[in-house]
Scaffold this active site. Sequence first.
Site, PDB file in Angstrom:
ATOM      1  CG  ASP A   8       9.886  13.923 -20.145  1.00  0.00           C
ATOM      2  OD1 ASP A   8      10.409  14.991 -19.856  1.00  0.00           O
ATOM      3  OD2 ASP A   8       9.183  14.209 -21.024  1.00  0.00           O
ATOM      4  CG  ASP A 129       5.764  21.636 -13.530  1.00  0.00           C
ATOM      5  OD1 ASP A 129       6.500  21.981 -14.886  1.00  0.00           O
ATOM      6  OD2 ASP A 129       6.200  20.561 -13.179  1.00  0.00           O
TER       7      ASP A 129
END
Length: 249
Positions: A8, A129
Amino acid sequence: MILFPAIDLKDGQCVRLKLGDMNQATVYNPDPGAQAKAFEDQGFEWLHVVDLNGAFAGETVNGAAVDAILKATKNPVQLGGGIRTLDHIENWLARGLTRVILGTVAVRDPALVIEACKRFPGHVAVGIDAKGGKVAVEGWAEASELGIIELAKKFEGAGVAAIIYTDIDRDGILTGINWASTLELADAVSIPVIASGGLASMDDIRRMVEPDARKLEGAISGRALYDGRIDPQEALALIKAAKAKEIAQ
């Protein structure tokens, strides 16, 4: 069945967030290229990358870091975060990405995802998500009223390579993958599903190779790998053994 190590990116560095909060970021490596190479050297065969700044900005922010990753590893790379147009997709695939992940745009403009699958077959994944069972967008900052399976079914038959399903309520806090919700999604659609959010220990890897979970394409691991809670060699050996057993049956 694939175990995807995660990178990330925030401000050019490898970080992990807690519950998707940009203000709760831990820096694990300032050199994304070196981290990508380290994962390759450990035996991983894929890499999952997210441009966190890009997810909020709606455009690529950590492009230089992603380019460094692509240069450092021979492994296929999938990237999500801020990819919202067909031009974005074409540009990234030309730069060496194997797969782009479309999240917010999949909610806002499903037709674009379907068109992208036609133009770039096999290279487009959808990121779903969810928080509290509902789909979140704009870097998880906004909630929608859309259900997980409701969104996934919009892309049946479109040629989506995979759905990356992240349970935001578990992301980065090592509580274990939400197996019930993930497997429910995998049962509801024919698109391969990748589990994300909360992978905590070797227990999750052992759960991942059980017969009912083998319908998944794989799972993504971030913090558990960085914190040493998962042994890469042991995890990859378990997955390899499960694959061999499945082939033999």
